[in-house]
Design a protein around this motif. Structure first.
Motif, mmCIF file in Angstrom:
data_model
loop_
_atom_site.group_PDB
_atom_site.id
_atom_site.type_symbol
_atom_site.label_atom_id
_atom_site.label_comp_id
_atom_site.label_asym_id
_atom_site.label_seq_id
_atom_site.Cartn_x
_atom_site.Cartn_y
_atom_site.Cartn_z
ATOM 1 N N GLY A 24 13.693 10.488 29.060
ATOM 2 C CA GLY A 24 13.878 9.749 30.373
ATOM 3 C C GLY A 24 14.230 8.269 29.969
ATOM 4 O O GLY A 24 14.262 7.722 28.756
ATOM 5 N N CYS A 25 14.313 7.132 30.892
ATOM 6 C CA CYS A 25 14.489 5.650 30.508
ATOM 7 C C CYS A 25 13.691 4.989 31.741
ATOM 8 O O CYS A 25 13.837 5.555 33.069
ATOM 9 N N GLY A 26 12.745 4.083 31.207
ATOM 10 C CA GLY A 26 11.848 3.618 32.113
ATOM 11 C C GLY A 26 12.369 2.309 32.913
ATOM 12 O O GLY A 26 11.968 1.525 33.651
ATOM 13 N N THR A 27 13.722 2.101 32.834
ATOM 14 C CA THR A 27 14.376 0.779 33.401
ATOM 15 C C THR A 27 15.341 1.146 34.457
ATOM 16 O O THR A 27 14.987 1.807 35.591
ATOM 17 N N CYS A 28 16.456 1.062 34.266
ATOM 18 C CA CYS A 28 17.509 1.349 35.509
ATOM 19 C C CYS A 28 17.181 2.578 36.210
ATOM 20 O O CYS A 28 17.108 2.636 37.560
ATOM 21 N N VAL A 29 17.401 3.710 35.421
ATOM 22 C CA VAL A 29 17.355 5.011 36.316
ATOM 23 C C VAL A 29 15.845 5.354 36.664
ATOM 24 O O VAL A 29 15.991 6.164 37.238
ATOM 25 N N GLN A 45 16.388 3.199 27.213
ATOM 26 C CA GLN A 45 17.039 4.320 26.274
ATOM 27 C C GLN A 45 18.260 3.523 25.785
ATOM 28 O O GLN A 45 19.073 4.335 24.809
ATOM 29 N N CYS A 46 18.381 2.229 25.912
ATOM 30 C CA CYS A 46 19.613 1.692 25.331
ATOM 31 C C CYS A 46 19.326 0.549 24.154
ATOM 32 O O CYS A 46 20.029 -0.409 24.065
ATOM 33 N N GLU A 47 18.286 0.807 23.614
ATOM 34 C CA GLU A 47 17.759 -0.404 22.537
ATOM 35 C C GLU A 47 17.112 0.447 21.556
ATOM 36 O O GLU A 47 16.417 1.351 21.694
ATOM 37 N N ALA A 101 18.798 9.167 30.865
ATOM 38 C CA ALA A 101 18.986 8.019 30.909
ATOM 39 C C ALA A 101 20.669 7.776 31.491
ATOM 40 O O ALA A 101 21.414 9.003 31.822
ATOM 41 N N CYS A 102 21.230 6.583 31.695
ATOM 42 C CA CYS A 102 22.888 6.649 32.053
ATOM 43 C C CYS A 102 23.471 6.964 30.625
ATOM 44 O O CYS A 102 22.812 7.076 29.524
ATOM 45 N N GLY A 103 24.760 6.729 30.679
ATOM 46 C CA GLY A 103 25.781 7.235 29.811
ATOM 47 C C GLY A 103 25.331 6.232 28.539
ATOM 48 O O GLY A 103 25.823 6.741 27.372
#
Ligand code: SF4
Ligand code: SF4
Lengths: 139, 222
Positions: free
Chosen positions: B26-31, B70-72, B93-95
């Motif tokens: 998953g991703c804990g920020t935007c999504v 998930q973008c770092e 997460a996003c793309g």
């Protein structure tokens, strides 16, 4: 296992402001839970998250929610939230071809033992006819 | 923030049909904020996949984890053990998150479980709407702070068009006409005169039409 032997494993989430009192009343009037029914008390039906329903279904055959009547929720909108989450779960079940009837929600006033007994007994019999949940994990 | 929604279950199930052990990241920020791919959605998806696969008599093992982002690199590095223990990764997460995993773990198969939809905001709990198209040359100073690129269905820089009716857009009567909003806002600010300035055709080379974009800050490099 024949349908006669099948004992549906059911998780009942019940709001302590309605379901609890109704369940007490039902027991006092002689209702006996089938042994495969697991009762989980919650402070409000709005406390039941989608994942709780999914997990209960993953390891069982059906889920029932007992909530207070609309406009009678002690926390104002808890039962409406539970209803919306149930609709969300039913959509997921439809997507994965698991019978939506395996999750049900009933609204109760406090101390409605008769409705509690009738709805839980009917749900149990309906699940017996439906058979085991094909999505359930092997024990 | 980036807004997305989970892909249809069948599409996800088809992607992972041949795998027996996957990792849902998953991703804990935007999504997580748009309730498409945070830890709760990861658990729900995991449960749904398990049930769908049990039904087919093809049980699947699933590991789950939701890093803060998930973008770092530093956050996806935390996922290494679980990624290596599985046959494939299903990213919620996003793309950008998906591609971060792909770049960090080049030998691993990563599938997207979420459709990245737009840049927007939560208008209220459970409702998200688009606010920016990342055009690379913001004109909000000229339009009362309302984006004509994504909020006008035709991305008009000098609107409204003839289809604006009672403040609504002709494309969809549910959608506010962005140029009505711009007019109303400039009126409130006492800046209606700004509308006499005709905006020139936009240089789209700063947007998608200019190819993949990149920003380099030499002063920030290590
Ligand atoms: S991976 Fe995507 S969703 Fe997650 S923080 Fe980064 S931009 Fe936002
Ligand atoms: S003008 Fe461009 S940068 Fe500014 S909000 Fe609109 S799309 Fe985004």
């Amino acid at each position: 296992m024949t349908k006669r032997d099948f004992k549906p494993k059911i998780t009942v989430f019940y709001c302590e402001h309605s379901g609890l009192l109704s369940a007490d009343m039902a027991i006092k009037s002689g209702f006996v839970y089938p042994e495969s029914v697991r009762m989980i008390k919650v402070p409000c039906s709005g406390k039941i998250e989608s994942i709780h329903i999914m997990r209960a279904l993953e390891e069982g055959d059906g889920v029932v929610i007992y909530a207070c009547h609309k406009e009678a929720c002690q926390f104002l909108r808890g039962n409406l939230r539970a209803e919306a989450r149930l609709a969300y779960i039913k959509n997921i079940l439809k997507e994965i071809s698991i019978e939506e009837e395996r999750v049900q929600m009933y609204y109760l006033s406090p101390s409605n033992g008769v409705k509690f007994t009738r709805t839980l007994s009917t749900f149990y019999e309906d699940l017996k006819s439906l058979g085991p949940n094909a999505g359930r994990a092997e024990e | 923030m980036i807004v997305g929604e989970r892909k249809p279950m069948q599409e996800i199930l088809d992607m992972i049909a041949d795998h027996k052990k996957i990792f849902i990241a998953g991703c804990g920020t935007c999504v997580a904020v748009c309730m498409a791919g945070g830890d709760k959605e990861v658990s729900i998806l995991s449960s749904a996949i398990k049930m769908a696969r049990n039904k087919e008599n093809k049980p699947i093992e699933i590991l789950e984890q939701t890093p803060l982002r998930q973008c770092e690199w530093e956050f996806v590095d935390e996922l290494k053990d679980k990624i290596e223990a599985c046959e494939a990764v299903l990213s919620m997460a996003c793309g950008i998150g998906v591609q971060t995993l792909v770049e960090r773990f080049p030998k691993v198969i990563v599938y997207p479980a979420v459709n990245t939809t737009f840049l927007g905001l939560p208008e209220e709990q459970g409702v998200w709407s688009e606010r920016c198209g990342a055009c690379g040359n913001c004109v909000l100073d000229k339009t009362g702070g309302i984006c004509p690129i994504v909020r006008c269905s035709k991305s008009l820089l000098n609107g409204p068009c003839g289809g604006s009716q009672d403040g609504k857009c002709e494309v969809d009567p549910e959608v506010d006409c962005a140029w009505q909003l711009i007019y109303d806002r400039l009126k409130t600010l006492g800046k209606l005169d700004d509308l006499t300035e005709i905006l020139p055709p936009k240089d789209w080379s700063t947007g998608r039409d200019g190819g993949p974009r990149k920003i380099v800050r030499e002063d920030m490099k290590l």
